[in-house]
Design an enzyme around this catalytic site. Sequence first.
Site, short mmCIF file in Angstrom:
data_model
loop_
_atom_site.label_atom_id
_atom_site.label_comp_id
_atom_site.label_asym_id
_atom_site.label_seq_id
_atom_site.Cartn_x
_atom_site.Cartn_y
_atom_site.Cartn_z
N ALA A 1 65.58 11.07 -5.66
CA ALA A 1 66.19 10.58 -4.41
C ALA A 1 65.83 11.54 -3.28
O ALA A 1 65.60 12.73 -3.51
CB ALA A 1 67.70 10.51 -4.57
N GLY B 1 65.96 10.67 -9.57
CA GLY B 1 65.78 9.23 -9.43
C GLY B 1 64.42 8.75 -9.90
O GLY B 1 64.28 7.60 -10.35
N GLU C 1 64.73 8.38 -13.49
CA GLU C 1 65.59 7.21 -13.75
C GLU C 1 64.84 5.90 -13.57
O GLU C 1 65.06 4.94 -14.31
CB GLU C 1 66.81 7.28 -12.83
CG GLU C 1 67.69 8.47 -13.18
CD GLU C 1 68.83 8.69 -12.21
OE1 GLU C 1 68.56 9.05 -11.03
OE2 GLU C 1 69.98 8.49 -12.59
N GLU D 1 69.52 17.21 -11.09
CA GLU D 1 70.62 17.01 -10.13
C GLU D 1 71.68 18.10 -10.21
O GLU D 1 72.29 18.47 -9.21
CB GLU D 1 71.28 15.63 -10.36
CG GLU D 1 70.43 14.45 -9.91
CD GLU D 1 69.51 13.90 -10.97
OE1 GLU D 1 69.20 14.63 -11.94
OE2 GLU D 1 69.08 12.73 -10.83
N1 CO8 Z 1 63.66 14.65 -1.49
C1 CO8 Z 1 63.13 14.86 -0.26
N2 CO8 Z 1 61.97 15.54 -0.07
C2 CO8 Z 1 61.36 16.02 -1.17
C3 CO8 Z 1 61.87 15.85 -2.45
C4 CO8 Z 1 63.07 15.10 -2.60
N3 CO8 Z 1 63.61 14.82 -3.80
N4 CO8 Z 1 61.05 16.45 -3.34
C5 CO8 Z 1 60.05 16.99 -2.62
N5 CO8 Z 1 60.23 16.73 -1.31
C6 CO8 Z 1 59.39 17.14 -0.18
C7 CO8 Z 1 59.56 18.62 0.11
O1 CO8 Z 1 60.69 18.82 0.93
C8 CO8 Z 1 58.24 18.93 0.81
O2 CO8 Z 1 58.31 18.44 2.13
P1 CO8 Z 1 57.91 19.45 3.35
O3 CO8 Z 1 56.43 19.69 3.15
O4 CO8 Z 1 58.20 18.63 4.56
O5 CO8 Z 1 58.71 20.67 3.20
C9 CO8 Z 1 57.24 18.04 0.07
O6 CO8 Z 1 58.02 17.01 -0.55
C10 CO8 Z 1 56.48 18.78 -1.02
O7 CO8 Z 1 57.42 19.37 -1.89
P2 CO8 Z 1 57.35 20.91 -2.33
O8 CO8 Z 1 56.75 21.73 -1.24
O9 CO8 Z 1 58.71 21.31 -2.80
O10 CO8 Z 1 56.32 20.82 -3.53
P3 CO8 Z 1 56.21 21.79 -4.79
O11 CO8 Z 1 54.96 21.39 -5.49
O12 CO8 Z 1 56.36 23.21 -4.37
O13 CO8 Z 1 57.48 21.46 -5.73
C11 CO8 Z 1 59.00 19.98 -6.88
C12 CO8 Z 1 57.56 20.19 -6.34
C13 CO8 Z 1 59.27 20.98 -8.00
C14 CO8 Z 1 59.05 18.54 -7.40
C15 CO8 Z 1 60.01 20.20 -5.74
O14 CO8 Z 1 59.60 19.45 -4.62
C16 CO8 Z 1 61.41 19.77 -6.08
O15 CO8 Z 1 62.10 20.49 -6.79
N6 CO8 Z 1 61.88 18.60 -5.55
C17 CO8 Z 1 63.22 18.13 -5.77
C18 CO8 Z 1 63.38 17.55 -7.16
C19 CO8 Z 1 64.82 17.11 -7.34
O16 CO8 Z 1 65.74 17.89 -7.31
N7 CO8 Z 1 65.01 15.78 -7.58
C20 CO8 Z 1 66.30 15.20 -7.77
C21 CO8 Z 1 66.80 14.64 -6.47
S1 CO8 Z 1 68.48 14.09 -6.59
C22 CO8 Z 1 68.41 12.59 -7.32
O17 CO8 Z 1 67.36 12.08 -7.62
C23 CO8 Z 1 69.73 11.93 -7.52
C24 CO8 Z 1 69.60 10.44 -7.73
C25 CO8 Z 1 70.96 9.82 -7.73
C26 CO8 Z 1 71.55 9.62 -6.33
C27 CO8 Z 1 72.88 8.95 -6.45
C28 CO8 Z 1 73.49 8.67 -5.08
C29 CO8 Z 1 74.96 8.38 -5.20
#
Ligand code: CO8
Length: 259
Positions: A62, A107, A110, A130
């Site tokens: 997400a 997500g 999922e 998460e």
């Molecule tokens: N959301 C928004 N932006 C994201 C996300 C994300 N999940 N993941 C990556 N990005 C963006 C980064 O912010 C970055 O953008 P910018 O260049 O503008 O800073 C760009 O994508 C590239 O990402 P990274 O620089 O972080 O790339 P890396 O190769 O260094 O790292 C990772 C890759 C390890 C995947 C890292 O990006 C990361 O940890 N991302 C988050 C993963 C995460 O925690 N996912 C779970 C999200 S929560 C969820 O899914 C809950 C669902 C249920 C919701 C229910 C609602 C009620």
Amino acid sequence: MAIELTRVEEFALITLNRPEALNALSMALIRDLSARLDEVAKSDARALIITGAGPKAFCAGADIKELQGRSLMAQKQGGEFGQATFAKLDTLPMPSVAVINGYAFGGGMELALACTFRLATRNAKMGTPEIKLGLIPGYGGTQRLPRVVGEARALEMVMTGRTVDADEALRIGLVNRLVDNANEGDAVAAGMAFAREFSGYSLPVLSFARDAVKRAGETPLHEGLKIETDLGTLAFQTQDSVEGMAAFAEKRKPVFKDK
Ligand code: CO8
């Protein structure tokens, strides 16, 4: 468009197309996905393949930036809409294959779990992180993950948030197979080759098979056996079953018509 829907030979291909954010699921992207899944349901595609644009990610989950600062009701409705969108994959008339070409977190994991099958490239990394955000999975992960990998492994993944690599994902049954992606397009080609292992069979009968197996995870045995009998009896009512058995007796290849 953050979601691209294309036709690749006999298959529908959905590409999550927001590579600058690792294909993170904004609300707009989920709305778009929901509409595209409705289009796929009405199409004559033999299978749906879902993958992520770019070399790094299937989907990083997400959109965390969007999740911040929303009201309680907005979070609840957002969770319900994501769940309802992914649930459409359960009832598509054709099987679905997630080709996990890199990161599949939260997500994104999922979404892959809601597909009938999952293939992963050898560099894929998966997980439900998460908990690190003070959250729990909200698009079906707490329910589908234990049905796929068992309660102990699901609890570990959800409560530690740790990353599972492709080899471990294969070993624990999180994905069906690993595929190569040395060149652009390899992973989708592998998804298509996998889909061809079943796409010539009768679509209604494939859906009976999928539904019967999926119900096993949520039904007591005696009720599950009844579901099997009911869906099995329905299969006998199809023209395709008449054709399949006749072709066997006549030593020829069956011609299924999805009827
Ligand atoms: N959301 C928004 N932006 C994201 C996300 C994300 N999940 N993941 C990556 N990005 C963006 C980064 O912010 C970055 O953008 P910018 O260049 O503008 O800073 C760009 O994508 C590239 O990402 P990274 O620089 O972080 O790339 P890396 O190769 O260094 O790292 C990772 C890759 C390890 C995947 C890292 O990006 C990361 O940890 N991302 C988050 C993963 C995460 O925690 N996912 C779970 C999200 S929560 C969820 O899914 C809950 C669902 C249920 C919701 C229910 C609602 C009620």
